[in-house]
Each structure stands twice: as C-alpha cells, then as structure tokens.
Design a protein around this motif. Structure first.
Motif, mmCIF file in Angstrom:
data_model
loop_
_atom_site.group_PDB
_atom_site.id
_atom_site.type_symbol
_atom_site.label_atom_id
_atom_site.label_comp_id
_atom_site.label_asym_id
_atom_site.label_seq_id
_atom_site.Cartn_x
_atom_site.Cartn_y
_atom_site.Cartn_z
ATOM 1 N N PHE A 27 0.831 -1.206 0.000
ATOM 2 C CA PHE A 27 0.000 0.000 0.000
ATOM 3 C C PHE A 27 0.868 1.260 0.000
ATOM 4 C CE2 PHE A 27 -3.458 -2.632 2.242
ATOM 5 C CZ PHE A 27 -4.029 -2.960 1.024
ATOM 6 N N ILE A 28 1.972 1.219 0.731
ATOM 7 C CA ILE A 28 2.876 2.374 0.744
ATOM 8 C C ILE A 28 3.422 2.635 -0.657
ATOM 9 C CG2 ILE A 28 5.138 3.200 1.536
ATOM 10 C CD1 ILE A 28 4.557 1.891 4.229
ATOM 11 N N MET A 29 3.818 1.560 -1.353
ATOM 12 C CA MET A 29 4.339 1.731 -2.705
ATOM 13 C C MET A 29 3.244 2.150 -3.679
ATOM 14 S SD MET A 29 7.241 -1.258 -3.139
ATOM 15 C CE MET A 29 6.291 -2.571 -2.363
ATOM 16 N N ALA A 30 2.016 1.741 -3.409
ATOM 17 C CA ALA A 30 0.918 2.117 -4.295
ATOM 18 C C ALA A 30 0.620 3.607 -4.212
ATOM 19 C CB ALA A 30 -0.336 1.313 -3.943
ATOM 20 N N PHE A 31 0.807 4.188 -3.036
ATOM 21 C CA PHE A 31 0.459 5.596 -2.847
ATOM 22 C C PHE A 31 1.679 6.477 -2.586
ATOM 23 C CE2 PHE A 31 -3.273 3.119 -1.439
ATOM 24 C CZ PHE A 31 -4.217 3.617 -2.329
ATOM 25 N N SER A 32 2.872 5.917 -2.753
ATOM 26 C CA SER A 32 4.083 6.670 -2.433
ATOM 27 C C SER A 32 4.375 7.721 -3.490
ATOM 28 C CB SER A 32 5.276 5.716 -2.308
ATOM 29 O OG SER A 32 5.521 5.077 -3.554
ATOM 30 N N GLY A 33 5.008 8.786 -3.040
ATOM 31 C CA GLY A 33 5.385 9.844 -3.975
ATOM 32 C C GLY A 33 6.843 10.200 -3.879
ATOM 33 N N SER A 34 7.641 9.348 -3.240
ATOM 34 C CA SER A 34 9.063 9.631 -3.093
ATOM 35 C C SER A 34 9.850 8.331 -3.080
ATOM 36 C CB SER A 34 9.336 10.396 -1.802
ATOM 37 O OG SER A 34 9.067 9.581 -0.675
ATOM 38 N N SER A 35 11.143 8.432 -3.329
ATOM 39 C CA SER A 35 11.997 7.248 -3.317
ATOM 40 C C SER A 35 12.098 6.665 -1.914
ATOM 41 C CB SER A 35 13.389 7.605 -3.837
ATOM 42 O OG SER A 35 13.975 8.635 -3.049
ATOM 43 N N ALA A 36 12.070 7.525 -0.880
ATOM 44 C CA ALA A 36 12.134 7.041 0.498
ATOM 45 C C ALA A 36 10.924 6.174 0.830
ATOM 46 C CB ALA A 36 12.218 8.224 1.466
ATOM 47 N N ALA A 37 9.748 6.605 0.395
ATOM 48 C CA ALA A 37 8.532 5.836 0.659
ATOM 49 C C ALA A 37 8.571 4.504 -0.078
ATOM 50 C CB ALA A 37 7.311 6.648 0.237
ATOM 51 N N ILE A 38 9.069 4.513 -1.310
ATOM 52 C CA ILE A 38 9.189 3.264 -2.064
ATOM 53 C C ILE A 38 10.144 2.312 -1.351
ATOM 54 C CG2 ILE A 38 9.994 2.234 -4.218
ATOM 55 C CD1 ILE A 38 9.079 4.745 -5.653
ATOM 56 N N GLY A 39 11.254 2.866 -0.834
ATOM 57 C CA GLY A 39 12.210 2.038 -0.114
ATOM 58 C C GLY A 39 11.607 1.423 1.135
ATOM 59 N N VAL A 40 10.855 2.202 1.886
ATOM 60 C CA VAL A 40 10.196 1.689 3.093
ATOM 61 C C VAL A 40 9.191 0.600 2.728
ATOM 62 C CG1 VAL A 40 8.611 2.269 4.972
ATOM 63 C CG2 VAL A 40 10.511 3.788 4.428
ATOM 64 N N GLY A 41 8.421 0.844 1.681
ATOM 65 C CA GLY A 41 7.440 -0.148 1.252
ATOM 66 C C GLY A 41 8.081 -1.442 0.802
ATOM 67 N N ARG A 42 9.167 -1.315 0.067
ATOM 68 C CA ARG A 42 9.882 -2.502 -0.416
ATOM 69 C C ARG A 42 10.487 -3.284 0.747
ATOM 70 N NH1 ARG A 42 9.797 -6.133 -4.418
ATOM 71 N NH2 ARG A 42 11.862 -6.777 -5.107
ATOM 72 N N ALA A 43 11.055 -2.570 1.722
ATOM 73 C CA ALA A 43 11.643 -3.223 2.889
ATOM 74 C C ALA A 43 10.573 -3.932 3.723
ATOM 75 C CB ALA A 43 12.385 -2.193 3.744
ATOM 76 N N LEU A 44 9.426 -3.288 3.903
ATOM 77 C CA LEU A 44 8.330 -3.912 4.656
ATOM 78 C C LEU A 44 7.798 -5.146 3.935
ATOM 79 C CD1 LEU A 44 6.294 -0.837 5.966
ATOM 80 C CD2 LEU A 44 7.639 -2.459 7.316
ATOM 81 N N SER A 45 7.766 -5.102 2.612
ATOM 82 C CA SER A 45 7.319 -6.269 1.843
ATOM 83 C C SER A 45 8.246 -7.456 2.082
ATOM 84 C CB SER A 45 7.276 -5.928 0.349
ATOM 85 O OG SER A 45 6.304 -4.942 0.083
ATOM 86 N N GLY A 46 9.559 -7.197 2.086
ATOM 87 C CA GLY A 46 10.512 -8.274 2.352
ATOM 88 C C GLY A 46 10.373 -8.827 3.750
ATOM 89 N N LEU A 47 10.201 -7.928 4.720
ATOM 90 C CA LEU A 47 10.011 -8.352 6.105
ATOM 91 C C LEU A 47 8.764 -9.209 6.244
ATOM 92 C CD1 LEU A 47 10.753 -8.114 9.137
ATOM 93 C CD2 LEU A 47 9.372 -6.030 9.199
ATOM 94 N N GLY A 48 7.701 -8.818 5.558
ATOM 95 C CA GLY A 48 6.445 -9.541 5.684
ATOM 96 C C GLY A 48 6.424 -10.882 4.990
ATOM 97 N N MET A 49 7.096 -10.981 3.858
ATOM 98 C CA MET A 49 7.031 -12.211 3.077
ATOM 99 C C MET A 49 7.998 -13.297 3.548
ATOM 100 S SD MET A 49 4.628 -11.832 0.854
ATOM 101 C CE MET A 49 3.686 -10.729 1.892
ATOM 102 N N ALA A 50 8.843 -12.984 4.536
ATOM 103 C CA ALA A 50 9.905 -13.907 4.939
ATOM 104 C C ALA A 50 9.418 -15.122 5.723
ATOM 105 C CB ALA A 50 10.959 -13.157 5.755
ATOM 106 N N SER A 51 8.216 -15.085 6.247
ATOM 107 C CA SER A 51 7.753 -16.186 7.107
ATOM 108 C C SER A 51 6.978 -17.258 6.345
ATOM 109 C CB SER A 51 6.852 -15.635 8.213
ATOM 110 O OG SER A 51 5.574 -15.275 7.693
ATOM 111 N N LEU A 52 6.584 -16.973 5.105
ATOM 112 C CA LEU A 52 5.599 -17.830 4.436
ATOM 113 C C LEU A 52 6.110 -19.232 4.143
ATOM 114 C CD1 LEU A 52 2.731 -16.888 3.925
ATOM 115 C CD2 LEU A 52 4.281 -14.965 4.068
ATOM 116 N N PHE A 53 7.336 -19.343 3.664
ATOM 117 C CA PHE A 53 7.853 -20.671 3.331
ATOM 118 C C PHE A 53 8.015 -21.522 4.583
ATOM 119 C CE2 PHE A 53 11.554 -23.444 2.024
ATOM 120 C CZ PHE A 53 10.780 -24.320 1.293
#
Length: 255
Positions: free
Chosen positions: A84-110
């Motif tokens: 959601f952050i990347m969907a509504f982000s308007g800066s490179s910092a926001a994209i970076g935060v969104g990308r980092a949160l996505s990695g943090l969130g997806m790490a438990s699934l396997f």
C-alpha cells in the motif's frame, strides 16, 4: 478445512515469490515517473532481500513458538502495508520503506507452509506435499514477469501494488481469524500467548545455528543449499539488466 488452510498458506508463499521478483518489473516505470536513476531502482528493489534475509531466522523462531497461522497472518499484513505504501508513495524514500516492509512480511511464508504440512498431514506424504508446494509456490516467480507486465500495462505500477496489497491483506486476515485451528498451536496446548523476549529469540537462533554446524551431514547440506541457491538467484536476476536498460533507457553499464 486442512486443505483450505493449505491453499491459503500456499497462496501466501506464491505471493512471497511474486513480490520478491515484482520490483524489477514494477519499480522501473514508477521510478522513471519520479526521475530516479537505474542505480536507485536497483537499490530500492534490493531492500526487499535485505529485510527478507535478515528476518528469516527470526520468523523461524516465532513460527516454531507461536505457530504458522498467527505469524504468517501478521507477516502478510506487514507485506500488505508495504504494498500500500508503494501504491500511494510519492518519493523514493517511501518506495524504499514499502519494499523493505514487503521483504520483512514475506519472509515467514515458506517456513510457515513447511510447518503446517508437517503438522497437518502424515509424515509419509510430507516429501511429496512439500515438492508440490514448491512447484506451485514458484509459479509466483513466473507470474511476476509476463503476467505482471501485462497487468502493468492495464492499471500501472500503483494499481498492481494496490492489488497485491489487497490480496496479502485478505490472506493475512483469514489466517489470523482461524489461528485457533492451527495444528501447531493445538500441539502446544496453550490458550494464552505470552510475549517472547528478544533475548530468547537470539538465544534460540544461536543454539540452533551451533547445533546445526556441529552436525557434519547437516553442515554439508546447508553449505550446498546456500551456494546453489545463491547461484540460482544470481542467474534469475540477470534478465533484470536488460529490463532496467529498456525501462529506464539507461546504457548497459549503468543497468
């Protein structure tokens, strides 16, 4: 119901693979609209892997102590927030935060998927079941290329990130709502979940790593897996060079 939960976790694992590769497809056009360089695109995309790798062992400890439903459910919500952050982000910092949160969130699934298969199905079916889960789950990597590119042409990168966030949110809510039906949780026979201290997580990670390293056959398997997985990931990423070159109109060396 066990097959319903298996499909839910499997979809989460598929989402994990999809989001892992999606940055190479979705970020270049989004970054281009923000005036970012190809180098910046590569760095922002890599943030997924830093948080993914750094938190992998921690999620393993949490899944082992609290079960896959609650842990994977919460991690999917974290991944949804990142999308959601990347969907509504308007800066490179926001994209970076969104990308980092996505990695943090997806790490438990396997890890959560493997544990669920171990507790919900017989030991005899475990190897075949895990093999099928790997095959189906890695369809997310396939979907992250041409199908995701097709969606990109229709709704744009922000629309795709929004859709990924909604799917992750729904899967996470389902797992949390049905957490009491987690077979791992049932095997532990507890009703209330106490907090886990950071020192306990670090201690368990250290004990596990030490015990694993002391077992020679397991050490060989771990080193072989690490080296082969790294080589496979590097080869999979090579196509990103030509993609970034095309998407950002950069020269080959910059890409």
């Amino acid at each position: 119901m066990r097959y319903f939960f298996l499909v839910t976790l499997l979809l989460g694992y598929l989402m994990s693979n999809l989001m892992r590769v999606s940055g190479v497809v979705l970020l270049p056009p989004l970054a281009e609209s923000l005036g970012l360089t190809a180098a910046a695109v590569g760095f922002l995309s890599s943030l997924f892997f830093y948080t993914y790798g750094a938190s992998y062992g921690v999620w393993g400890v949490l899944v082992d102590n609290r079960g896959p439903f609650i842990c994977c459910g919460l991690s999917l919500l974290i991944g949804a927030i990142g999308s959601f952050i990347m969907a509504f982000s308007g800066s490179s910092a926001a994209i970076g935060v969104g990308r980092a949160l996505s990695g943090l969130g997806m790490a438990s699934l396997f890890t959560g998927l493997l544990m669920y298969c171990a507790f919900a199905f017989s030991k005899e079916n475990y190897p075949v079941l895990v093999g099928l889960c790997l095959v189906i789950g890695h369809l997310g990597t396939v979907a992250a290329v041409a199908p995701l590119g097709y969606c990109l042409d229709i709704v744009g990168p922000r629309g795709v990130f929004l859709a990924l966030g909604i799917v992750s949110l729904l899967l996470g809510v389902i797992l949390i709502l049905f957490k009491k039906q987690d077979p791992r949780r049932a095997s532990m026979k507890f009703d209330a979940v106490s907090s886990i201290a950071v020192t306990d997580v670090i201690s368990e990670l250290w004990r596990t790593a030490s015990a694993s390293w002391d077992m020679f056959p397991l050490r060989v398997v771990m080193l072989t897996w690490a080296s082969s997985a790294a080589a496979t990931a590097a080869l999979q990423g090579l196509w990103a060079v030509s993609w970034i070159q095309s998407a950002t109109k950069a020269d080959l060396n910059t890409a």
